[in-house]
Design a protein around this motif. Structure first.
Motif, PDB file in Angstrom:
ATOM      1  N   THR A 190       0.796  -1.231   0.000  1.00 56.53           N
ATOM      2  CA  THR A 190       0.000   0.000   0.000  1.00 56.53           C
ATOM      3  C   THR A 190       0.826   1.278   0.000  1.00 56.53           C
ATOM      4  OG1 THR A 190      -0.146  -0.089   2.427  1.00 56.53           O
ATOM      5  CG2 THR A 190      -1.934  -1.115   1.163  1.00 56.53           C
ATOM      6  N   SER A 191       2.146   1.173   0.168  1.00 57.22           N
ATOM      7  CA  SER A 191       2.932   2.406   0.232  1.00 57.22           C
ATOM      8  C   SER A 191       4.413   2.134   0.030  1.00 57.22           C
ATOM      9  CB  SER A 191       2.729   3.114   1.573  1.00 57.22           C
ATOM     10  OG  SER A 191       3.310   2.355   2.628  1.00 57.22           O
ATOM     11  N   ILE A 192       5.143   3.209  -0.296  1.00 55.50           N
ATOM     12  CA  ILE A 192       6.596   3.235  -0.224  1.00 55.50           C
ATOM     13  C   ILE A 192       6.945   4.445   0.638  1.00 55.50           C
ATOM     14  CG2 ILE A 192       8.782   3.254  -1.465  1.00 55.50           C
ATOM     15  CD1 ILE A 192       7.177   2.589  -4.012  1.00 55.50           C
ATOM     16  N   LYS A 193       7.758   4.223   1.666  1.00 47.30           N
ATOM     17  CA  LYS A 193       8.147   5.297   2.570  1.00 47.30           C
ATOM     18  C   LYS A 193       9.666   5.420   2.572  1.00 47.30           C
ATOM     19  CE  LYS A 193       4.141   4.692   5.600  1.00 47.30           C
ATOM     20  NZ  LYS A 193       3.652   4.477   6.994  1.00 47.30           N
ATOM     21  N   TRP A 194      10.148   6.644   2.367  1.00 47.18           N
ATOM     22  CA  TRP A 194      11.581   6.905   2.338  1.00 47.18           C
ATOM     23  C   TRP A 194      12.021   7.575   3.636  1.00 47.18           C
ATOM     24  CZ3 TRP A 194       8.636   6.893  -2.034  1.00 47.18           C
ATOM     25  CH2 TRP A 194       9.145   6.254  -3.175  1.00 47.18           C
ATOM     26  N   TYR A 195      13.216   7.193   4.115  1.00 47.47           N
ATOM     27  CA  TYR A 195      13.745   7.694   5.381  1.00 47.47           C
ATOM     28  C   TYR A 195      15.179   8.181   5.193  1.00 47.47           C
ATOM     29  CZ  TYR A 195       9.886   5.055   7.506  1.00 47.47           C
ATOM     30  OH  TYR A 195       8.655   4.571   7.844  1.00 47.47           O
TER      31      TYR A 195
END
Length: 256
Positions: A190-195
């Motif tokens: 449901t998502s791609i999250k960058w850190y």
């Protein structure tokens, strides 16, 4: 005996329902390999990674890949861009550089590396996943890229079936070429999250285009833009001495 048979039937029904419920609650893992790893980059690890050697990408890339351009020293891997022997020994390219990638593909989970980017117009320091062509989908990709023309910024992007145009520029608040920092992305259905250094800096939820679904090789490389890519990277002018991007470690943690 009847009581035992009834008990077994009831337990089978419960277990079947439980299995179906778990299938509904848990995301389908798209991975070809779901084992966590923490690669310290003390030297080549052929059980886990391969080094690209003796070939080059398309016209957007100004480098040919050479294993000799991968260096290890004191727990740090350097990818060196130079022009020794080029273009004859650089797959016809003007420069040589290095690329390191996992042998197998990985699916949903967290990909991260600690790195120091190369500085210079035309250069790209990367951490990404790449599926390559497949029977159902092709060229799924998730990117972290730091362009040498402005190492105070990071660019995020993703490709699904080869369709990109999802890039976002992140102001880092520091110069990525001066010191090591941690860069990561978490990929789920449901998502791609960058850190960056543990702080969430960007999220994609599919609203700008379908998210990738195919597992990919985890890869790092250093390259110079050429041809059409120079519109994005700027034109690279070799400074006369080799240029390097540095990596301290690479990790993968699978999703639950």
């Amino acid at each position: 005996m009847n009581m035992l048979m009834n008990f077994r039937r009831n337990m089978t029904a419960v277990l079947t329902a439980g299995t179906l419920l778990c299938g509904l609650l848990l995301p389908i893992q798209a991975s070809a390999a779901d084992v966590a790893f923490n690669e310290p980059l003390n030297g080549t690890n052929p059980n886990l990674f391969y080094t690209s050697d003796g070939w080059g990408n398309g016209p957007d890339f100004g480098v040919g890949w050479k294993a000799a351009n991968q260096e290890f020293s004191n727990g740090i891997m350097a990818l060196r861009l130079d022009k020794a022997g080029c273009p004859a020994s650089c797959s016809g390219k003007n420069y040589a550089s290095a690329e390191y990638a996992t042998n197998v593909k990985y699916g949903y989970g967290r990909v991260e590396a600690r790195l120091k980017a190369a500085k210079g117009t035309g250069l790209v320091t990367s951490l990404f996943t790449y599926s390559g062509p497949g029977t159902v989908t092709s060229n799924d990709e998730i990117d972290i890229e730091i362009l040498g023309k402005d190492t105070t910024k990071m660019e995020t992007n993703y490709f699904t079936n080869g369709v990109g145009q999802h890039s976002t520029i992140i102001n880092l608040g520091f110069d990525a070429s001066l010191d090591f920092h941690n860069y990561a992305f978490e990929w789920s259905p449901t998502s791609i999250k960058w850190y960056v250094d543990g702080q969430l800096v960007h999220t994609e939820n599919g609203s700008r285009g379908a998210l990738p679904t195919s597992p990919g090789h985890i890869m790092v490389n250093l390259w110079s833009g050429a041809g059409p890519a120079e519109i994005w990277t700027g034109k690279f002018n070799y400074p006369g001495t080799p240029v390097r991007a540095y990596y301290d470690w690479i990790k993968f943690t699978p999703a639950n």
